[in-house]
Write an enzyme that holds these catalytic residues in place. Structure first.
Site, PDB file in Angstrom:
ATOM      1  N   TYR A 142      -3.989  10.326 -24.590  1.00 12.69           N
ATOM      2  CA  TYR A 142      -4.014   9.457 -23.413  1.00 12.69           C
ATOM      3  C   TYR A 142      -4.206   8.028 -23.901  1.00 12.69           C
ATOM      4  CZ  TYR A 142      -5.818   7.243 -19.113  1.00 12.69           C
ATOM      5  OH  TYR A 142      -6.025   6.401 -18.040  1.00 12.69           O
ATOM      6  N   ASP A 237      -4.384   3.938 -31.526  1.00 12.88           N
ATOM      7  CA  ASP A 237      -5.159   3.689 -30.311  1.00 12.88           C
ATOM      8  C   ASP A 237      -6.604   4.096 -30.613  1.00 12.88           C
ATOM      9  OD1 ASP A 237      -4.945   4.682 -26.797  1.00 12.88           O
ATOM     10  OD2 ASP A 237      -6.461   3.590 -27.954  1.00 12.88           O
ATOM     11  N   LYS A 265     -13.992   0.057 -24.876  1.00 12.03           N
ATOM     12  CA  LYS A 265     -15.282   0.739 -24.893  1.00 12.03           C
ATOM     13  C   LYS A 265     -16.362   0.064 -25.750  1.00 12.03           C
ATOM     14  CE  LYS A 265     -12.703   4.956 -23.929  1.00 12.03           C
ATOM     15  NZ  LYS A 265     -13.064   5.368 -22.575  1.00 12.03           N
TER      16      LYS A 265
HETATM   17  P1  KE4 Z   1      -9.389   2.118 -20.149  1.00 14.78           P
HETATM   18  O1  KE4 Z   1      -8.238   1.435 -19.473  1.00 14.78           O
HETATM   19  O2  KE4 Z   1      -9.935   3.300 -19.319  1.00 14.78           O
HETATM   20  O3  KE4 Z   1     -10.492   1.158 -20.578  1.00 14.78           O
HETATM   21  O4  KE4 Z   1      -8.872   2.745 -21.516  1.00 14.78           O
HETATM   22  C1  KE4 Z   1      -7.767   3.604 -21.481  1.00 14.78           C
HETATM   23  C2  KE4 Z   1      -7.783   4.446 -22.737  1.00 14.78           C
HETATM   24  C3  KE4 Z   1      -6.914   4.132 -23.758  1.00 14.78           C
HETATM   25  N1  KE4 Z   1      -6.904   4.850 -24.905  1.00 14.78           N
HETATM   26  C4  KE4 Z   1      -7.756   5.885 -25.089  1.00 14.78           C
HETATM   27  C5  KE4 Z   1      -7.712   6.651 -26.365  1.00 14.78           C
HETATM   28  C6  KE4 Z   1      -8.670   6.244 -24.065  1.00 14.78           C
HETATM   29  O5  KE4 Z   1      -9.502   7.293 -24.250  1.00 14.78           O
HETATM   30  C7  KE4 Z   1      -8.695   5.515 -22.873  1.00 14.78           C
HETATM   31  C8  KE4 Z   1      -9.633   5.858 -21.733  1.00 14.78           C
HETATM   32  N2  KE4 Z   1     -10.480   6.979 -21.923  1.00 14.78           N
HETATM   33  C9  KE4 Z   1     -10.950   7.669 -20.735  1.00 14.78           C
HETATM   34  C10 KE4 Z   1     -11.874   8.799 -21.202  1.00 14.78           C
HETATM   35  N3  KE4 Z   1     -11.197   9.804 -21.892  1.00 14.78           N
HETATM   36  C11 KE4 Z   1     -11.622   6.740 -19.783  1.00 14.78           C
HETATM   37  C12 KE4 Z   1     -12.398   7.428 -18.695  1.00 14.78           C
HETATM   38  C13 KE4 Z   1     -11.771   7.229 -17.337  1.00 14.78           C
HETATM   39  O6  KE4 Z   1     -10.523   7.250 -17.246  1.00 14.78           O
HETATM   40  O7  KE4 Z   1     -12.557   7.038 -16.376  1.00 14.78           O
END
Ligand code: KE4
Length: 428
Positions: A142, A237, A265
């Site tokens: 993701y 990523d 994060k």
């Molecule tokens: P954000 O846009 O949520 O800050 O990041 C997206 C993203 C991009 N790349 C990786 C590897 C990620 O894990 C994420 C977001 N992770 C999720 C948890 N697995 C965020 C939690 C959520 O969607 O509320």
């Protein structure tokens, strides 16, 4: 009715699903999400005054634990000077210098406001730099919710991406190709077919959004070789792994250098921060220097920079934190594997350092297809047992457990005892 139930009911009328990010709604495990009032160290307390040992850690940022005094102080001090100017600040230079100093592959970096924005921008920069359109991603990884990344998983290798969300026109995903994680051959097949059209390969160097799936030996190295051979940009990523596995993330941990890296994060310490960076020759394509447009009102926000700089500085200056954290993670998840074996129940434990998870399946989990054999109903029962016993896991089989420097060995031992209890009582 608990306050969380009441709030959830009201929220559902005002916010889609009652939450500002889908996973928080407990959709895949049922029940009422706990509305959190405050958090401290390794604990969160909900609006009904119930305290939980927390393994979400805001999905990664809280590597030093919640409400860290030095981070809180730096935010309070930054607030005294105003919240945002829409103009350049010294803090942004400090953050850029810090990231470039501790991550060798980063020669230039741009701050944004989320991991999604970081990925969307890195992909655009790779396309602008190469003049090519196709992107290779891996099923089960993701990368946030930008259109090109919302591709139906399992659509099989060799087919152009099919949108995995309403509202995404097929035109946005037709250039996104899906390969299998830990299956270098599937990536080689795509390069054999589309080589010179491929702008970039984007990969989570440790899969952490299909549950935790470590890269098998040679996988990341093979992607590096493929991208070099065909002139494609290798994007790691590291939104989750960045500054988690070590100060130089998964690229340092595995010794494979990408061309671009995305962060999120941990670099914001809980404030909304993302970043993308890498080779100067690629980053110089980004506006206002180059013709790849990308912008953001609150990018590099001074209060968020203060939080992120403090957290990264503590991590840079105290390498023992990573040593302890990774050793703690190795001990904890290996103990969990022991509980699995003793319980003679079918479940797998995958981990890398302080990042790990349980899969309720009888087969090793090495990619998206094997992860999907997990019994999500069993996970849901396990999740609620743990929650009822004061342990708040991430509310999905396909999310990671995040350990922090604040989790003590006795708290982790208590968690293992409760997991063992659950496994002994779990009916099959
Ligand atoms: P954000 O846009 O949520 O800050 O990041 C997206 C993203 C991009 N790349 C990786 C590897 C990620 O894990 C994420 C977001 N992770 C999720 C948890 N697995 C965020 C939690 C959520 O969607 O509320």
């Amino acid at each position: 009715m608990t306050k969380s139930e009441k709030l959830f009911q009201e929220a559902a009328e005002l916010i889609p699903g009652g939450v500002n990010s889908p996973v928080r709604a407990f959709g895949s495990i049922g029940g009422t999400p706990r509305f959190i009032d405050h958090a401290d160290g390794a604990y969160m307390t909900d609006v009904d005054g119930i305290t939980y040992l927390d393994f979400i850690g805001s999905w990664g940022p809280m590597i030093l634990g919640h409400n860290h005094p030095q981070i809180r102080k730096s935010v309070e001090e930054a607030c005294q000077k105003g919240l945002s100017y829409g103009a350049a600040t010294e803090k942004e230079v400090e953050m850029a210098r810090l990231i470039c100093e501790v991550v060798p592959s980063i020669e230039m970096v741009r701050m944004v406001n989320s991991g999604t924005e970081a990925v969307m921008s890195a992909v655009r920069a790779a396309r602008g730099y190469t003049g090519r359109n196709k992107i290779v991603k891996f099923m089960g990884c993701y990368h946030g919710h930008s259109d090109a990344m919302l591709v139906k998983a399992g659509s099989g290798v060799m087919t152009s991406g099919i949108p995995d969300s309403a509202g995404v026109p097929s035109g946005c995903t037709q250039d996104t190709l899906s390969a299998n994680y830990n299956d270098l051959e599937s990536a080689e097949t795509l390069f054999a077919q589309f080589g010179e059209e491929i702008a970039a390969v984007i990969v989570e160097p440790v899969g952490a959004n299909m549950g935790v799936v470590p890269p098998e030996k040679g996988f990341l190295e093979g992607l590096r070789k493929l991208c070099t051979k065909y002139g494609a940009v290798l994007i790691f990523d590291e939104v989750i792994t960045g500054f988690r596995l070590g100060i130089d993330g998964a690229q340092g941990y595995y010794g494979v250098q990408p061309d671009l890296t995305t962060f999120g994060k941990i670099i914001g310490a809980g404030m909304p921060v993302g970043a993308y960076g890498g080779k100067k020759e690629i980053m110089r394509c980004v506006s206002p220097v180059g013709n790849v447009y990308q912008a953001g009102t609150l990018s590099g926000n001074p209060v968020a920079m203060a939080a992120g700089i403090t957290q990264l500085t503590i991590l840079r200056d105290h390498p023992e934190i990573y040593k302890e954290l990774n050793e703690k993670g190795d001990w904890f998840f290996k103990e969990m594997e022991k509980v699995a074996r003793e319980s003679k129940k079918q479940w797998q434990v995958n981990h890398v350092g302080s990042l790990g998870c349980i899969f309720f399946t009888d087969q090793p989990v090495t990619d998206y297809a094997s992860a999907k054999t997990s019994d999500t109903a069993r996970f849901a029962k396990y999740f609620h047992y743990m929650l009822d016993h004061g342990i708040h896991l991430g509310p999905s089989q396909f999310e990671a457990m995040f350990l922090s420097a604040a989790h003590t060995e006795e708290e982790l031992q208590k968690t293992l005892d409760i997991i063992r209890e659950y496994m002994e009582t779990e009916e099959r």
